[in-house]
Design a protein around this motif. Structure first.
Motif, short mmCIF file in Angstrom:
data_model
loop_
_atom_site.label_atom_id
_atom_site.label_comp_id
_atom_site.label_asym_id
_atom_site.label_seq_id
_atom_site.Cartn_x
_atom_site.Cartn_y
_atom_site.Cartn_z
N PHE A 1 0.81 -1.22 0.00
CA PHE A 1 0.00 0.00 0.00
C PHE A 1 0.84 1.28 0.00
O PHE A 1 0.30 2.37 -0.14
CB PHE A 1 -0.92 0.04 1.23
CG PHE A 1 -2.07 -0.93 1.17
CD1 PHE A 1 -2.40 -1.59 -0.01
CD2 PHE A 1 -2.84 -1.17 2.30
CE1 PHE A 1 -3.48 -2.47 -0.05
CE2 PHE A 1 -3.93 -2.04 2.26
CZ PHE A 1 -4.24 -2.70 1.08
N ALA A 2 2.15 1.17 0.18
CA ALA A 2 2.98 2.37 0.27
C ALA A 2 3.00 3.11 -1.07
O ALA A 2 2.90 2.51 -2.14
CB ALA A 2 4.40 1.99 0.69
N ASP A 3 3.13 4.41 -0.99
CA ASP A 3 3.15 5.26 -2.18
C ASP A 3 4.27 4.83 -3.13
O ASP A 3 5.44 4.81 -2.78
CB ASP A 3 3.36 6.71 -1.75
CG ASP A 3 3.22 7.70 -2.90
OD1 ASP A 3 2.94 7.25 -4.03
OD2 ASP A 3 3.38 8.90 -2.66
N ASP A 4 3.87 4.44 -4.35
CA ASP A 4 4.85 4.04 -5.36
C ASP A 4 4.79 4.94 -6.59
O ASP A 4 5.33 4.62 -7.64
CB ASP A 4 4.65 2.59 -5.77
CG ASP A 4 3.26 2.33 -6.36
OD1 ASP A 4 2.47 3.30 -6.48
OD2 ASP A 4 2.96 1.18 -6.71
N GLY A 5 4.09 6.06 -6.45
CA GLY A 5 3.97 7.00 -7.55
C GLY A 5 2.86 6.70 -8.52
O GLY A 5 2.60 7.49 -9.44
N SER A 6 2.15 5.58 -8.33
CA SER A 6 1.09 5.21 -9.27
C SER A 6 -0.30 5.60 -8.78
O SER A 6 -1.28 5.38 -9.48
CB SER A 6 1.12 3.70 -9.54
OG SER A 6 0.83 2.97 -8.36
N GLY A 7 -0.39 6.13 -7.56
CA GLY A 7 -1.70 6.49 -7.02
C GLY A 7 -1.71 7.92 -6.52
O GLY A 7 -0.81 8.72 -6.80
N ARG A 8 -2.76 8.25 -5.76
CA ARG A 8 -2.92 9.59 -5.20
C ARG A 8 -2.94 9.52 -3.68
O ARG A 8 -3.03 8.45 -3.09
CB ARG A 8 -4.24 10.20 -5.69
CG ARG A 8 -4.35 10.36 -7.20
CD ARG A 8 -5.82 10.65 -7.58
NE ARG A 8 -6.68 9.51 -7.27
CZ ARG A 8 -8.01 9.57 -7.23
NH1 ARG A 8 -8.62 10.73 -7.45
NH2 ARG A 8 -8.72 8.50 -6.95
N TYR A 9 -2.86 10.70 -3.06
CA TYR A 9 -3.01 10.83 -1.61
C TYR A 9 -2.01 9.97 -0.84
O TYR A 9 -2.30 9.49 0.26
CB TYR A 9 -4.44 10.47 -1.18
CG TYR A 9 -5.49 11.26 -1.90
CD1 TYR A 9 -5.67 12.62 -1.65
CD2 TYR A 9 -6.32 10.64 -2.84
CE1 TYR A 9 -6.63 13.35 -2.32
CE2 TYR A 9 -7.29 11.37 -3.52
CZ TYR A 9 -7.44 12.72 -3.25
OH TYR A 9 -8.40 13.43 -3.92
N GLY A 10 -0.83 9.74 -1.40
CA GLY A 10 0.17 8.95 -0.71
C GLY A 10 -0.08 7.47 -0.72
O GLY A 10 0.54 6.71 0.03
N MET A 11 -1.00 7.00 -1.59
CA MET A 11 -1.32 5.59 -1.70
C MET A 11 -0.73 5.02 -2.99
O MET A 11 -0.58 5.74 -3.99
CB MET A 11 -2.84 5.37 -1.71
CG MET A 11 -3.55 5.87 -0.47
SD MET A 11 -5.30 5.40 -0.46
CE MET A 11 -5.93 6.46 -1.74
#
Length: 476
Positions: free
Chosen positions: A297-307
């Motif tokens: 679930f850690a931010d990998d650059g593929s999502g928003r809001y740090g997800m």
């Protein structure tokens, strides 16, 4: 009526005799055999969680356990997996005990759950899995329902970490006194809203400390403990663990806390809504790890809001399945009396960033990035609730469901949001008619738990309540 929580037991504020160091968890079989030979262990309870999440089973002689039960399992009547809370079995279950001639299934012990019980000296407990006559897992058993979803995660190289936060109410009355009074007019162990308060809960600290210490000695790691909003309400939070172990710990904790309360001449309840005050919740924190232990679930650059992108879809899956899976989080008529606006429990379907009015609260970042799922009450079966969260999340990932914007402010008051089922009947219908549930759990599981919900509804419909007597006896 007891006036002091812990009457009859040495107060924990006094110096107690030193206790031996706790055994490791799980207890190694070699340690068990040695303690049996030394006379320290005289009983082994072989048990499994039933549909309500209660620990059900039998005591067996330790030598018989080691020589026979450990490898072959212990036979128990099939109806244990097809009854309501009163141990009554009605028609309609997928695993039909009457149609099977009230035959047996086997409880095969899981050595990874073996522990000693501080509240039952000389006793070891081991949880197990239900196997049919051909040695196959019984698919409707709650532990197996969760295992199926964990296997789906494992196919992707993932595993789930979970933590459950259980609230309960403590009363100064004993269980016998509560029973004889029809569970009415009980005296709460504290007099005020004691949320985060310290002096107000001092009177029940001896009992709470006993519970916390006992759970530590059974292999659980206590993170925090505090009073809650309702008079007499308390919450003990344990550190997250692998999802299956968390659920195993959860059911042992509930059984042990009740036993320790009874020994202190008190009573406690995990029921979702005891009265008009705040209910008892069971918030579930859940995250995923990959094979290397990295947070999915850690931010990998593929999502928003740090997800991560996976987390976005996982949360979207919760929203898509929440109505249809509500039965697995709220299995009783009473469950839905907790799920109401302004009651510290969700009623709408939404997600938010650190927003406790939403049923899905996204918190943490990096390794701590997780969801807090806030629908279940203290009466939820943890295996089913965690299984439903995982199944919904995988559905969101598989379908690449888009995540709407987070809800800010009071989600319960937002008029444009979809709502959770308002009753058990509504939840059963949503579950029965769910194509998603049949696809991810299988038709037998859907049928079985629909029957469990209908059994609860039938029992409630046949009951004349105090409300009806007060309303209609004289004025009707």
């Amino acid at each position: 009526m007891s006036t002091t929580i812990g009457d009859g037991l040495p107060p924990l504020y006094e110096t107690l005799p030193p206790s031996p160091p706790p055994p490791p968890f799980p207890v190694p079989l070699e340690r068990l055999r040695a303690d049996v030979e030394a006379g320290g262990i005289t009983d082994v309870i072989v048990a499994l969680p039933d549909l309500q999440g209660r620990v059900q089973g039998s005591r067996v002689a330790p030598r018989d356990f080691a020589e026979r039960v450990l490898e072959n399992g212990f036979d128990a009547c099939l109806y244990l997996l097809a009854t309501d809370v009163e141990m009554e079995s009605r028609p309609g279950y997928a695993t039909d005990p009457w149609g099977g001639g009230l035959g047996d299934f086997a409880i095969l012990p899981d050595p990874g759950t073996l522990r000693y019980l501080p509240w039952d000296p000389g006793t070891a407990l081991v949880l197990g899995d239900a196997l049919d006559a051909d040695g196959r897992p019984v698919p409707v058993a709650p532990r197996q329902v969760l295992k199926e979803q964990l296997e789906r995660l494992a196919e992707r190289g993932w595993r789930a970490l979970a933590g459950t936060e259980l609230e309960f109410l403590v009363f100064r009355d004993s269980y016998q006194e509560a029973f004889e009074g029809g569970y009415r007019g009980l005296t709460a162990a504290t007099r005020f809203n004691s949320d985060y308060a310290l002096p107000e809960v001092a009177e029940i600290d001896p009992l709470m400390r006993r519970i916390r210490t006992a759970m530590e000695r059974t292999g659980m790691r206590v993170e925090s403990a505090r009073g809650e909003c309702h008079p007499g309400q308390y919450e003990i939070v344990f550190r997250y663990d692998d999802a299956l172990r968390t659920c195993d710990n959860h059911v042992v904790y509930k059984a042990g806390a009740k036993a320790l309360a009874a020994q202190a001449g008190a009573a406690l309840t995990f029921m979702a809504k005891y009265d008009g005050g705040e209910g008892n919740s069971c918030h579930v924190h859940l995250s995923l790890r990959d094979g290397a232990g990295a947070p999915v679930f850690a931010d990998d650059g593929s999502g928003r809001y740090g997800m991560s992108g996976h987390m976005e879809h996982f949360v979207a899956g919760q929203l898509a399945c929440m109505r249809e899976f509500a039965l697995l989080h709220a299995p009783n008529v009473n469950s839905f009396k907790r799920l109401s606006p302004q009651a510290y429990a969700p009623s709408s379907i939404a997600w938010g960033l650190d927003n406790r009015t939403c049923p899905v609260r996204v918190v943490g970042q990096g390794e701590s990035a997780r969801i807090e799922f806030r629908v279940p009450g203290g009466d939820a079966n943890p295996y089913l609730s965690v299984a439903a969260i995982i199944a919904a999340g995988l559905y969101g990932i598989d379908q690449a469901l888009p995540l709407p914007e987070p809800t800010a402010g009071d989600a319960g008051a937002a008029p444009d949001l979809p709502r959770l089922p308002a009753s058990l009947e509504e939840a059963v219908l949503a579950w029965e008619n769910s194509d998603i549930a049949r696809a991810v759990f299988g038709p037998d599981v859907v049928r079985h738990y629909a029957a469990a919900g209908r059994a609860e509804l039938a029992a409630f419909s046949a009951t004349v309540t105090d409300f009806e007597r007060r309303r209609h006896f004289e004025r009707g």
